[in-house]
Design an enzyme around this catalytic site. Structure first.
Site, PDB file in Angstrom:
ATOM      1  N   ARG A 153       0.856  -1.190   0.000  1.00 54.13           N
ATOM      2  CA  ARG A 153       0.000   0.000   0.000  1.00 54.13           C
ATOM      3  C   ARG A 153       0.894   1.242   0.000  1.00 54.13           C
ATOM      4  O   ARG A 153       1.683   1.431   0.926  1.00 54.13           O
ATOM      5  CB  ARG A 153      -0.887   0.004   1.244  1.00 54.13           C
ATOM      6  CG  ARG A 153      -1.662   1.285   1.468  1.00 54.13           C
ATOM      7  CD  ARG A 153      -2.543   1.199   2.735  1.00 54.13           C
ATOM      8  NE  ARG A 153      -3.330   2.397   2.920  1.00 54.13           N
ATOM      9  CZ  ARG A 153      -3.148   3.272   3.910  1.00 54.13           C
ATOM     10  NH1 ARG A 153      -2.221   3.095   4.817  1.00 54.13           N
ATOM     11  NH2 ARG A 153      -3.917   4.337   4.002  1.00 54.13           N
TER      12      ARG A 153
ATOM     13  N   HIS B 292      -2.814  10.879   0.877  1.00 54.36           N
ATOM     14  CA  HIS B 292      -2.276  10.663   2.222  1.00 54.36           C
ATOM     15  C   HIS B 292      -1.657  11.987   2.674  1.00 54.36           C
ATOM     16  O   HIS B 292      -0.459  12.094   2.911  1.00 54.36           O
ATOM     17  CB  HIS B 292      -1.263   9.506   2.216  1.00 54.36           C
ATOM     18  CG  HIS B 292      -1.045   8.868   3.558  1.00 54.36           C
ATOM     19  ND1 HIS B 292      -1.180   7.504   3.793  1.00 54.36           N
ATOM     20  CD2 HIS B 292      -0.679   9.389   4.741  1.00 54.36           C
ATOM     21  CE1 HIS B 292      -0.909   7.239   5.060  1.00 54.36           C
ATOM     22  NE2 HIS B 292      -0.591   8.365   5.663  1.00 54.36           N
TER      23      HIS B 292
ATOM     24  N   GLU C 294      -7.318   8.358   6.406  1.00 51.52           N
ATOM     25  CA  GLU C 294      -7.595   9.011   7.693  1.00 51.52           C
ATOM     26  C   GLU C 294      -8.052  10.468   7.570  1.00 51.52           C
ATOM     27  O   GLU C 294      -7.348  11.388   8.004  1.00 51.52           O
ATOM     28  CB  GLU C 294      -6.363   8.941   8.604  1.00 51.52           C
ATOM     29  CG  GLU C 294      -5.900   7.539   8.902  1.00 51.52           C
ATOM     30  CD  GLU C 294      -4.849   7.471  10.021  1.00 51.52           C
ATOM     31  OE1 GLU C 294      -4.411   8.539  10.498  1.00 51.52           O
ATOM     32  OE2 GLU C 294      -4.477   6.363  10.408  1.00 51.52           O
TER      33      GLU C 294
ATOM     34  N   ASN D 179      -7.297   1.628  10.087  1.00 50.24           N
ATOM     35  CA  ASN D 179      -5.995   1.855  10.715  1.00 50.24           C
ATOM     36  C   ASN D 179      -6.214   1.832  12.216  1.00 50.24           C
ATOM     37  O   ASN D 179      -7.014   2.620  12.740  1.00 50.24           O
ATOM     38  CB  ASN D 179      -5.415   3.210  10.316  1.00 50.24           C
ATOM     39  CG  ASN D 179      -5.012   3.257   8.847  1.00 50.24           C
ATOM     40  OD1 ASN D 179      -5.096   2.261   8.140  1.00 50.24           O
ATOM     41  ND2 ASN D 179      -4.576   4.420   8.398  1.00 50.24           N
TER      42      ASN D 179
ATOM     43  N   TYR E 166      -4.179   1.612  16.062  1.00 48.04           N
ATOM     44  CA  TYR E 166      -2.950   1.592  16.854  1.00 48.04           C
ATOM     45  C   TYR E 166      -3.213   1.417  18.344  1.00 48.04           C
ATOM     46  O   TYR E 166      -2.499   0.711  19.031  1.00 48.04           O
ATOM     47  CB  TYR E 166      -2.152   2.885  16.636  1.00 48.04           C
ATOM     48  CG  TYR E 166      -1.574   2.986  15.235  1.00 48.04           C
ATOM     49  CD1 TYR E 166      -0.338   2.436  14.943  1.00 48.04           C
ATOM     50  CD2 TYR E 166      -2.286   3.605  14.199  1.00 48.04           C
ATOM     51  CE1 TYR E 166       0.195   2.498  13.660  1.00 48.04           C
ATOM     52  CE2 TYR E 166      -1.753   3.673  12.917  1.00 48.04           C
ATOM     53  CZ  TYR E 166      -0.522   3.119  12.657  1.00 48.04           C
ATOM     54  OH  TYR E 166      -0.003   3.170  11.388  1.00 48.04           O
TER      55      TYR E 166
ATOM     56  N   GLU F 125      -3.370  -0.272   8.265  1.00 53.07           N
ATOM     57  CA  GLU F 125      -2.201   0.128   9.064  1.00 53.07           C
ATOM     58  C   GLU F 125      -2.332  -0.437  10.468  1.00 53.07           C
ATOM     59  O   GLU F 125      -3.396  -0.367  11.085  1.00 53.07           O
ATOM     60  CB  GLU F 125      -2.096   1.655   9.209  1.00 53.07           C
ATOM     61  CG  GLU F 125      -1.610   2.387   7.996  1.00 53.07           C
ATOM     62  CD  GLU F 125      -1.510   3.899   8.230  1.00 53.07           C
ATOM     63  OE1 GLU F 125      -1.275   4.331   9.381  1.00 53.07           O
ATOM     64  OE2 GLU F 125      -1.680   4.638   7.256  1.00 53.07           O
TER      65      GLU F 125
HETATM   66  C1  FCB Z   1      -1.248   7.105  10.806  1.00 48.53           C
HETATM   67  C2  FCB Z   1      -0.823   7.632   9.461  1.00 48.53           C
HETATM   68  C3  FCB Z   1       0.522   7.138   9.002  1.00 48.53           C
HETATM   69  C4  FCB Z   1       1.511   7.040  10.140  1.00 48.53           C
HETATM   70  C5  FCB Z   1       0.919   6.293  11.302  1.00 48.53           C
HETATM   71  C6  FCB Z   1       1.856   6.118  12.464  1.00 48.53           C
HETATM   72  O1  FCB Z   1      -2.107   8.012  11.397  1.00 48.53           O
HETATM   73  O2  FCB Z   1      -1.769   7.286   8.494  1.00 48.53           O
HETATM   74  O3  FCB Z   1       0.961   7.977   7.978  1.00 48.53           O
HETATM   75  O4  FCB Z   1       1.982   8.275  10.468  1.00 48.53           O
HETATM   76  O5  FCB Z   1      -0.227   6.943  11.744  1.00 48.53           O
END
Ligand code: FCB
Length: 456
Positions: A77, A121, A166, A294, A296, A361
C-alpha cells in the site's frame, strides 16, 4: 501459544505514504505540498525535519521493491503524491510524476506484489490550500479529477483503489488543533473540512467506478473508544460524543448515507453547517467494496463538566476528560491494547455490515537502538510482541465472523513521522538516514515467517 492460521488468500503486506518516504520533492516537476510548507515553518515539526530527502524512495524504489519481495509481501500500500501529478492541484497534468508510479507499479507486479493505491495521504498541493484547502468545496471536485487522471494511467494494472487516508487527521489535526499541515486551529474549519473530504471521497469513488476500477474503498482511523468506568452513565455519554466525532461522522454518511443527528447537533453548536448541501450525503455514500481500518491504540474517556477535552475533538472541552494512556507505551506514548482491534473490527462488522474490512495500518514505534545485539542487528522484540498481539486480535475477529481480508503493517521503512520528524521509527526495516542503508529488523524476519506460514 497455539498455532493460528489465517484464511486462504489473506492479504499480507505493508504500507507507506508518499511524503513520508519519497523525498525528491523538487524532482521531475513536483509542485509544493502543504507538508513542504508546514515542515519549513519553524516550530511545527521536530527539529525542523522535512520530507525533502526522507528515505529517498523516489530514487531507490527498485531496491525497496526487491526488499518487499524478499519479505514475501503480497500487497504493498503506497500513496500517490497529488503535487507530482498536478503541481498546482488543478489543470495541467505532469506526465513525469505519473511515470514514477508507473515504474513503481510495474516493479511491484514483476515481483508478484499487488499494488494498493491510496490517492490522498495528506500532501495537498499548496496551491489548493492557498484557495482554502479542504475548507473549500471546490477541492472535493478537484480531488475527483485528480483521481480520474491517476486511474487513467494506472488503472490497467492497479486493482485496489482507496481515496483518502484518515480524513479524521486531515480535518481535525490539519484544521482543528493545527498539529498537522496546514496548521489551522479553527473548530468550524475542521468540520467544514470533514464534509469536503467526505464529498471528495464520494465524487472520486464514483469517478473511479465509472472508469472501471475493480475495488474502491477508503481508509479511516476508526477508534475503539472506551469508558473510564463502564458503569458510569456520564462516561457512556462521553464515549458516544467522541465516537460520534471520530467514527460515526465518517461511517454514517459513507455507509448509511446520512450524518447522525446527534453529531449534526454537536457540529451546529460550533459552526452553522452551510457547507452541507442537499444531495451531498447521497454523493458521499457512493458504494464501496472495502473499508480500510488503521488501528494503533484505544482511547479512554470520562464524562466531566470540567473536562479539558481535546482540540482534536472539537467541542469536547467542558464535557470530556481524555485519560492519559496507561501501561507499557510505545515510543509514541500510545497504549498497547490488541483487544481494541478485535472490538473495533467486530463493531464495524456489526454496525456497518456488508463491507469487507482490511487492516490498512497497524504497527508501533520503538527507539530501535542499533547494537542491541552483537551482530549489529536490531532486535526489536517489543515491536514483534506488538505485531504478534494485534495479529492474534485480528484472527480473533475473523474467528468471530468478521470479514477481514488482510493486514498491512505500518510501516515497511522507518520514515518521516509527520510532526515527530524522523525521531519515531515505525519500520520493520531500519533506515540509516545518513547513508540510506536499509537493514531488516528482527521484526521483518519474523513477519516474513508469518507470511510464509500464513499464520502464527
Ligand atoms: C497514521 C498515518 C501514518 C503514520 C501512522 C503512524 O495516522 O496514516 O501515515 O503516520 O499513523
Amino acid at each position: 501459544m497455539s498455532e493460528l492460521r489465517f484464511p486462504e488468500g489473506f492479504r499480507w503486506g505493508a504500507a507507506t505514504a508518499a511524503y513520508q518516504i519519497e523525498g525528491a520533492v523538487r524532482d521531475d516537476g513536483r509542485g509544493p505540498s502543504i507538508w513542504d510548507t508546514f515542515s519549513r515553518t519553524p516550530g511545527k515539526v521536530h527539529q525542523g525535519h522535512t520530507g525533502d530527502v526522507a528515505c529517498d524512495h523516489y530514487h531507490r524504489y527498485a531496491d525497496d521493491v526487491a526488499l518487499m519481495a524478499e519479505l514475501g509481501l503480497r500487497t504493498y500500500r503506497f500513496s500517490v503524491a497529488w503535487p507530482r501529478i498536478q503541481p498546482d492541484g488543478t489543470g495541467p497534468v505532469n506526465p513525469r510524476g505519473l511515470d514514477f508510479y508507473d515504474r513503481l507499479v510495474d516493479a511491484l507486479l514483476a515481483r508478484g506484489i499487488d499494488p494498493l493505491v491510496t490517492l490522498y495521504h495528506w500532501d495537498l498541493p499548496q496551491a489548493l490550500e492557498d484557495r482554502g484547502g479542504w475548507t473549500a468545496r471546490e477541492t472535493a471536485e478537484h480531488f475527483a479529477t485528480y483521481a480520474t487522471v491517476v486511474h487513467a494511467r494506472l488503472g490497467d494494472r492497479v486493482r485496489t483503489w482507496t481515496t483518502l487516508n484518515e480524513p479524521w487527521c486531515s480535518a481535525y489535526l490539519g484544521y482543528g488543533n493545527g498539529v498537522h499541515a496546514p496548521g489551522v486551529r479553527d473548530a468550524g474549519a475542521a468540520f467544514t473540512a470533514v464534509h469536503h473530504l467526505l464529498l471528495g471521497h464520494g465524487l472520486a469513488a464514483r469517478a473511479l467506478r465509472a472508469a472501471g476500477a475493480e475495488t474502491v474503498g477508503i481508509t479511516l482511523n476508526t477508534g475503539d473508544i472506551r469508558p473510564a468506568d463502564p458503569d458510569r452513565a456520564a462516561d457512556a455519554a462521553a464515549v458516544r460524543l467522541v465516537d460520534g466525532l471520530q467514527n460515526r461522522i465518517f461511517l454514517d454518511p459513507l455507509l448509511r448515507a446520512a450524518y447522525p443527528d446527534d453529531v449534526l447537533d454537536h457540529v451546529a453548536r460550533i459552526v452553522e453547517p452551510t457547507f452541507l448541501r442537499d444531495g451531498d450525503e447521497k454523493l458521499i455514500a457512493a458504494p464501496i467494496d472495502l473499508l480500510g481500518v488503521n488501528y494503533y491504540s484505544p482511547t479512554y474517556v470520562a464524562g466531566r463538566p470540567d473536562g479539558a477535552g481535546n482540540e482534536a475533538y472539537p467541542g469536547t472541552d467542558g464535557a470530556v476528560e481524555f485519560l492519559p494512556p496507561a501501561g507499557p507505551l510505545t515510543d509514541m506514548g500510545w497504549m498497547i491494547e490488541p483487544a481494541g482491534l478485535t472490538r473495533l473490527l467486530e463493531r464495524l462488522a456489526a454496525d456497518y455490515p456488508g463491507v469487507p474490512l482490511l487492516v490498512t495500518e497497524n504497527g508501533a514505534a520503538y527507539p530501535d537502538k542499533t547494537g542491541s545485539d552483537p551482530a549489529g542487528e536490531i532486535v526489536d522484540t517489543d515491536r514483534i510482541a506488538y505485531l504478534d498481539g494485534h495479529l492474534r486480535a485480528a484472527h480473533e475477529a475473523i474467528a468471530r465472523g468478521v470479514d477481514l481480508r488482510g493486514y498491512l503493517v505500518w510501516s515497511l521503512l522507518d520514515n518521516f513521522e509527520w510532526a515527530e520528524g524522523y525521531r519515531k521509527r515505525f519500520g520493520i526495516v531500519h533506515v540509516d538516514y545518513l547513508t540510506q542503508r536499509r537493514t531488516l529488523k528482527a521484526s521483518a524476519r519474523w513477519y516474513q515467517e508469518v507470511i510464509s506460514r500464513n499464520g502464527l
